[in-house]
Design an enzyme around this catalytic site. Structure first.
Site, PDB file in Angstrom:
ATOM      1  N   THR A  33      13.553  29.240  18.838  1.00  0.00           N
ATOM      2  CA  THR A  33      12.967  28.016  19.406  1.00  0.00           C
ATOM      3  C   THR A  33      11.988  27.422  18.398  1.00  0.00           C
ATOM      4  O   THR A  33      11.349  28.163  17.648  1.00  0.00           O
ATOM      5  CB  THR A  33      12.238  28.364  20.721  1.00  0.00           C
ATOM      6  OG1 THR A  33      13.206  28.835  21.657  1.00  0.00           O
ATOM      7  CG2 THR A  33      11.528  27.151  21.317  1.00  0.00           C
ATOM      8  N   GLY A  34      11.878  26.087  18.410  1.00  0.00           N
ATOM      9  CA  GLY A  34      10.931  25.411  17.517  1.00  0.00           C
ATOM     10  C   GLY A  34      11.662  24.487  16.566  1.00  0.00           C
ATOM     11  O   GLY A  34      12.899  24.445  16.540  1.00  0.00           O
ATOM     12  N   THR A  36      11.968  24.535  13.272  1.00  0.00           N
ATOM     13  CA  THR A  36      12.758  25.175  12.213  1.00  0.00           C
ATOM     14  C   THR A  36      14.053  25.746  12.806  1.00  0.00           C
ATOM     15  O   THR A  36      15.141  25.558  12.242  1.00  0.00           O
ATOM     16  CB  THR A  36      11.948  26.281  11.511  1.00  0.00           C
ATOM     17  OG1 THR A  36      10.593  25.853  11.370  1.00  0.00           O
ATOM     18  CG2 THR A  36      12.513  26.589  10.144  1.00  0.00           C
ATOM     19  N   GLY A  90      12.173  30.884  14.108  1.00  0.00           N
ATOM     20  CA  GLY A  90      11.039  30.470  13.294  1.00  0.00           C
ATOM     21  C   GLY A  90       9.839  31.368  13.571  1.00  0.00           C
ATOM     22  O   GLY A  90       9.932  32.350  14.300  1.00  0.00           O
ATOM     23  N   ALA A  91       8.706  31.040  12.966  1.00  0.00           N
ATOM     24  CA  ALA A  91       7.461  31.783  13.220  1.00  0.00           C
ATOM     25  C   ALA A  91       6.289  30.861  12.924  1.00  0.00           C
ATOM     26  O   ALA A  91       6.413  29.883  12.175  1.00  0.00           O
ATOM     27  CB  ALA A  91       7.375  33.027  12.344  1.00  0.00           C
ATOM     28  N   GLY A 103       5.201  32.029  19.218  1.00  0.00           N
ATOM     29  CA  GLY A 103       4.836  31.569  20.546  1.00  0.00           C
ATOM     30  C   GLY A 103       4.171  30.214  20.569  1.00  0.00           C
ATOM     31  O   GLY A 103       3.759  29.737  21.620  1.00  0.00           O
ATOM     32  N   GLU A 111      11.963  35.030  23.221  1.00  0.00           N
ATOM     33  CA  GLU A 111      12.179  35.267  21.778  1.00  0.00           C
ATOM     34  C   GLU A 111      12.054  36.754  21.451  1.00  0.00           C
ATOM     35  O   GLU A 111      12.848  37.298  20.681  1.00  0.00           O
ATOM     36  CB  GLU A 111      11.168  34.470  20.951  1.00  0.00           C
ATOM     37  CG  GLU A 111      11.439  32.982  20.958  1.00  0.00           C
ATOM     38  CD  GLU A 111      10.341  32.166  20.286  1.00  0.00           C
ATOM     39  OE1 GLU A 111      10.641  31.051  19.854  1.00  0.00           O
ATOM     40  OE2 GLU A 111       9.197  32.642  20.197  1.00  0.00           O
TER      41      GLU A 111
HETATM   42  C1  5RP Z   1       8.233  29.166  19.565  1.00  0.00           C
HETATM   43  C2  5RP Z   1       8.011  29.816  18.259  1.00  0.00           C
HETATM   44  C3  5RP Z   1       8.386  29.053  17.044  1.00  0.00           C
HETATM   45  O1  5RP Z   1       9.331  29.780  16.329  1.00  0.00           O
HETATM   46  C4  5RP Z   1       7.162  28.826  16.202  1.00  0.00           C
HETATM   47  O2  5RP Z   1       6.206  28.150  17.002  1.00  0.00           O
HETATM   48  C5  5RP Z   1       7.469  28.009  14.953  1.00  0.00           C
HETATM   49  O3  5RP Z   1       7.803  26.715  15.315  1.00  0.00           O
HETATM   50  P1  5RP Z   1       8.157  25.617  14.231  1.00  0.00           P
HETATM   51  O4  5RP Z   1       9.421  26.037  13.574  1.00  0.00           O
HETATM   52  O5  5RP Z   1       8.293  24.349  15.031  1.00  0.00           O
HETATM   53  O6  5RP Z   1       6.996  25.552  13.275  1.00  0.00           O
HETATM   54  O7  5RP Z   1       7.551  30.925  18.152  1.00  0.00           O
HETATM   55  O8  5RP Z   1       7.720  29.921  20.625  1.00  0.00           O
END
Ligand code: 5RP
Length: 253
Positions: A33-34, A36, A90-91, A103, A111
């Site tokens: 999720t997110g 990326t 993603g992270a 998160g 996740e």
């Molecule tokens: C969602 C996550 C996402 O992977 C994390 O927030 C990174 O998001 P992005 O790729 O938009 O920077 O943990 O719960």
């Protein structure tokens, strides 16, 4: 590539494109999720269309379900699919040992369940997510709604004895009301600045009855792919990362 993409988006897209190389026909995949992870879903859908790739996917949030369904990526429930070959997610932060904070998109619980049910977890990021110590990004902790203010007080007690720089805790809001996760819980964001011992904090938080899960992903990632805006990508493998941790500790000793 559309010219309107920000440098960070180009980097995220490049990371997602490299992670796509790990996908093989017939695989069972976890979709993160997110922003990326969304790039990965988009590129995966293009490969499904262009190569007739046969995969089965499990999404980690309602947001990813909507995106994957929209793009024609075949989804099943985790219960139906069972163990997964690979999850790409993603992270918010990763450290030298490939421990993560996740998160930011409030999807940490699904996740973590999906990551733990996967043979391999590949994290895709832009360079801004690499940190020496986890904790500048507020640590999300998913808590049950019942008694959440008492759970917050209990977390506060834990933080007093923890090796962290800050102890502020905020309830995550959505349009001025508490944000409710896909699993019906609240998110507390812990503003710690620096987490000295992420594994201990993850363990201590999980001892509290009102805590469902924390966004600390310890020893779960097998690899991190860092995308750069100039088209380069770095693949950091867990074994190499652990060698680096050992070397760092030897230097400190
Ligand atoms: C969602 C996550 C996402 O992977 C994390 O927030 C990174 O998001 P992005 O790729 O938009 O920077 O943990 O719960």
């Amino acid at each position: 590539m559309p010219e309107s993409l920000s440098p960070a988006d180009v980097a995220k897209r490049n990371a997602a494109a490299r992670a796509l190389n790990f996908v093989e026909d017939g695989m069972k995949l976890g979709l993160g999720t997110g922003s990326t992870a969304a790039w990965f879903v988009r590129l995966l859908s293009e490969r499904i269309t262009s190569e007739g790739l046969d995969i089965t996917a499990v999404a980690t949030s309602s947001t990813t379900v909507f995106l994957a369904e929209d793009l024609g990526v075949p989804l099943r429930s985790l219960d139906r699919v069972g163990r997964l070959d690979l999850t790409v997610d993603g992270a918010d932060e990763f450290d030298i040992g490939l421990n993560l904070i996740k998160g930011g998109g409030a999807a940490l619980l699904q996740e973590k369940i999906v990551a733990s049910s996967s043979d391999r977890l590949v994290i895709i990021t832009d360079p801004a997510k690499r940190v020496k110590d986890l904790g500048a990004f507020p640590l999300p902790v998913e808590v049950v709604q019942f008694g959440s203010s008492l759970t917050q007080a209990a977390i506060d007690e834990i933080l007093r004895d923890a090796d962290v720089d800050g102890t502020d805790i905020t309830l995550r809001l959505n349009k001025e009301k508490p944000l409710v996760t896909d699993e019906g819980h609240y998110i507390l964001d812990l503003h710690l600045g620096r987490i000295g011992n992420p594994a201990k904090l993850a363990h201590d938080l999980n001892t509290l009855p009102g805590v469902v899960e924390s966004g600390l992903f310890i020893d779960l990632a097998d690899a991190v792919v860092v995308g750069h805006e100039n088209g380069e990508t770095e693949l950091i493998l867990r074994d190499t990362a652990l060698d680096a941790v050992e070397m760092m500790h030897n230097e400190d000793a």
